[in-house]
Design an enzyme around this catalytic site. Structure first.
Site, PDB file in Angstrom:
ATOM      1  N   GLU A 172       0.811  -1.236   0.000  1.00  0.00           N
ATOM      2  CA  GLU A 172       0.000   0.000   0.000  1.00  0.00           C
ATOM      3  C   GLU A 172       0.837   1.276   0.000  1.00  0.00           C
ATOM      4  OE1 GLU A 172      -3.153  -0.146   2.960  1.00  0.00           O
ATOM      5  OE2 GLU A 172      -4.200  -1.682   1.822  1.00  0.00           O
ATOM      6  N   GLU A 291      -5.530  -8.309  -0.453  1.00  0.00           N
ATOM      7  CA  GLU A 291      -6.270  -7.998   0.784  1.00  0.00           C
ATOM      8  C   GLU A 291      -7.712  -7.733   0.388  1.00  0.00           C
ATOM      9  OE1 GLU A 291      -4.833  -5.095   3.643  1.00  0.00           O
ATOM     10  OE2 GLU A 291      -2.767  -5.590   3.161  1.00  0.00           O
TER      11      GLU A 291
HETATM   12  O1  AHR Z   1      -5.457  -5.750   6.962  1.00  0.00           O
HETATM   13  C1  AHR Z   1      -5.366  -4.574   7.715  1.00  0.00           C
HETATM   14  C2  AHR Z   1      -4.595  -3.467   7.005  1.00  0.00           C
HETATM   15  O2  AHR Z   1      -5.371  -2.973   5.956  1.00  0.00           O
HETATM   16  C3  AHR Z   1      -3.285  -3.823   6.349  1.00  0.00           C
HETATM   17  O3  AHR Z   1      -2.219  -3.787   7.208  1.00  0.00           O
HETATM   18  C4  AHR Z   1      -3.126  -2.760   5.309  1.00  0.00           C
HETATM   19  O4  AHR Z   1      -2.344  -3.185   4.234  1.00  0.00           O
HETATM   20  C5  AHR Z   1      -4.556  -2.395   4.961  1.00  0.00           C
HETATM   21  O5  AHR Z   1      -4.742  -1.027   4.950  1.00  0.00           O
END
Ligand code: AHR
Length: 502
Positions: A172, A291
């Protein structure tokens, strides 16, 4: 409600990418500590791995697990997590405002992954660190021996290389919240150079470039385009992240969340392919949705919110331990449907996260472990989605949603596993009040019978907000779906209002 689905045996999208059923373990909250790892817990083995949690992980069936973050990795020194445990430094983790003991690190994760039977997807720190730390971690992990770093791995207990094939080039980095946030140009060049140097060490690795943190990022589209213009030749995948929640009681839009996932995926495919065309590249870059989940992002001052610094520096505090209800499980089922329907380009996906932190599995310190509602669609799809992805043609009644306009009430994905002679159908009824009569034409399949039919819906006497908590026990789960018939090549069944079924 009515829905007609047509499945044709030879009308397929390609092989089910088994890495679609991935998960994620971050050093965040209680995912590692008191999640998968709790020395001294009555169920822990000699290494501190909780066997009760491990049993549920195996039942859930993730194929690949991303590690060690997440936002955490952008400030992490991998060297802190190797070597004698009593010599490992305690560090501040700025991402989650916690203290990291480093009692669990790379060797522990590799050992745990072997027990869980999961592939490792390792992220390197491209926030505070760069090319050197990334290539050194590959050498430490994958080089057989005879160099300083590979011999250090041996000295630290692993004679055999870890042989980690799948690597994330940071996390990210498009987000201003990220430690070491970068512009697309800065990141694109860094990903290109780090990727190149990592491949010089091990030519067989696969690399994932950071894409957008969600589809409403102001840089979405431009970010992927710029990053890939630099790093197209070096990378194999670009990442996508997305979290969804029910906003202000707008359950109809929430149930239609997969429409946004479809849009996000298709937009990234277009962007990636535009760079391919402009750069005259022959190879395809695919997508890694590394994610995704439902996550109720409450006010930042809420106790369990990650950026609440008022509690001071804590070790493995309770962070974002969302309790998932029936509606969340149905949405998770439809998100998995969206991923599977795009399995020609989405080759990896990781539900975030595995234990406690927005997770299908919960555990209490010195206490029990259990399944949340969202456990079930994941577990069944990870088990049954094998072989070929069938292109389902769906003609469903629609409903109107505020965010996405007209949406199919019945959402579907399907697979055909020739080895086992098995068609698997994953369906959701998004209708809040009405049951759905579903009529499936199975063209080219003969002599079928129903081997299993299960449904997750609102439990008797409860409502759609029912959850599985320590107090309630596992009240949301699967039960047999009655009345499923096959006549010739027609499969018919009725889905109760608001359910997910397999
Ligand atoms: O999964 C929780 C968080 O969400 C992670 O660390 C991040 O990559 C995202 O913003």
């Amino acid at each position: 409600t009515n829905a007609r689905i047509t499945l044709v045996r030879d009308f397929t999208l390609g092989e089910v990418p088994r890495r679609l059923f991935g998960s994620f373990v971050e050093h965040m909250g209680r995912c590692v500590y008191t999640g998968i790892f709790e020395p001294g817990h009555p169920e822990a083995d000699e290494k501190g791995f909780r066997q009760d949690v491990l049993k549920l992980v195996k039942e859930l069936g993730p194929t690949v697990v991303r590690y060690p973050g997440g936002n955490f990795v952008s400030g992490y020194n991998w060297e802190d997590g190797v070597g004698p445990v009593d010599k490992r430094p305690r560090r501040l983790d700025g991402a989650w405002h916690t203290v990291e003991s480093n009692a669990f690190g790379l060797h522990e994760f590799v050992d745990w992954s072997r027990l869980a039977g999961t592939e490792i997807m390792e992220a390197v720190n491209l926030g505070t660190r760069g090319v050197d730390a990334a290539r050194e971690l590959v050498e430490y992990s994958n080089h057989p021996g005879g160099t300083y770093l590979s011999d250090l791995r041996k000295q630290n207990g692993s004679a055999e290389p870890f042989d980690i094939k799948l690597w994330c080039l940071g996390n990210e980095l498009d987000g201003p919240w990220q430690i070491g946030h970068k512009t697309a140009h800065e990141y694109g060049r860094l990903a290109q150079e780090a990727g190149k140097a990592m491949r010089f060490v091990d030519p067989d690795i696969e690399l994932v470039a950071v894409g957008s943190s969600h589809s409403s990022m102001p840089t979405f589209g431009e970010w992927e385009h710029t990053v890939l213009t630099h790093a197209y030749d070096e990378v194999d995948y670009v990442s996508l992240h997305a979290y969804y929640q029910e906003d202000d009681g707008d359950v109809k839009s929430f149930l239609a969340t997969a429409v946004d996932m479809d849009y996000f995926i298709e937009s990234v495919v277009s962007t990636v392919d535009a760079v391919r065309a402009a750069g005259k590249h022959s190879k395809h870059v695919n997508l890694s949705f590394d994610e995704w989940n439902v996550w109720y992002q409450r006010g930042l001052d809420t106790d369990d919110q990650p950026h609440n610094v008022s509690k001071g520096w804590r070790e493995h505090p309770r962070l974002i331990e969302d309790a998932y209800n029936v509606t969340d499980a149905i949405v998770v089922g439809t998100l998995l449907n969206s991923l599977l329907r795009h399995g020609d380009r989405v080759k990896i996906a990781n539900q975030a996260q595995l234990v406690n932190v927005i997770a299908p599995i919960r555990s209490e310190e010195n206490g029990p472990a259990w399944r949340q509602s969202i456990f079930w669609p994941f577990a069944r799809m990870a088990e049954l989605a094998r072989g070929q992805i069938l292109r389902a043609s769906v003609d469903s009644d629609k409903y109107e949603s505020a965010k996405f306009g007209d949406v199919d009430v019945v959402d579907v994905s399907a697979t055909w596993d020739e080895d086992n002679g098995r068609v698997a159908l994953f369906v959701a009824n998004r209708g809040l009040d009405e049951s759905a009569d579903v009529d499936v034409s199975l063209s080219g399949f003969v002599g079928g019978r129903v081997s299993r039919a299960e449904v997750l819906g609102v439990p008797n006497g409860k409502d759609r907000f029912a959850t599985n908590t320590l107090e309630s026990g596992e009240q949301v789960g699967l039960s047999p779906l009655a009345g499923v018939t096959v006549t010739g090549s027609r499969l018919r069944f009725t889905l109760p209002a608001l359910c997910w079924a397999v």
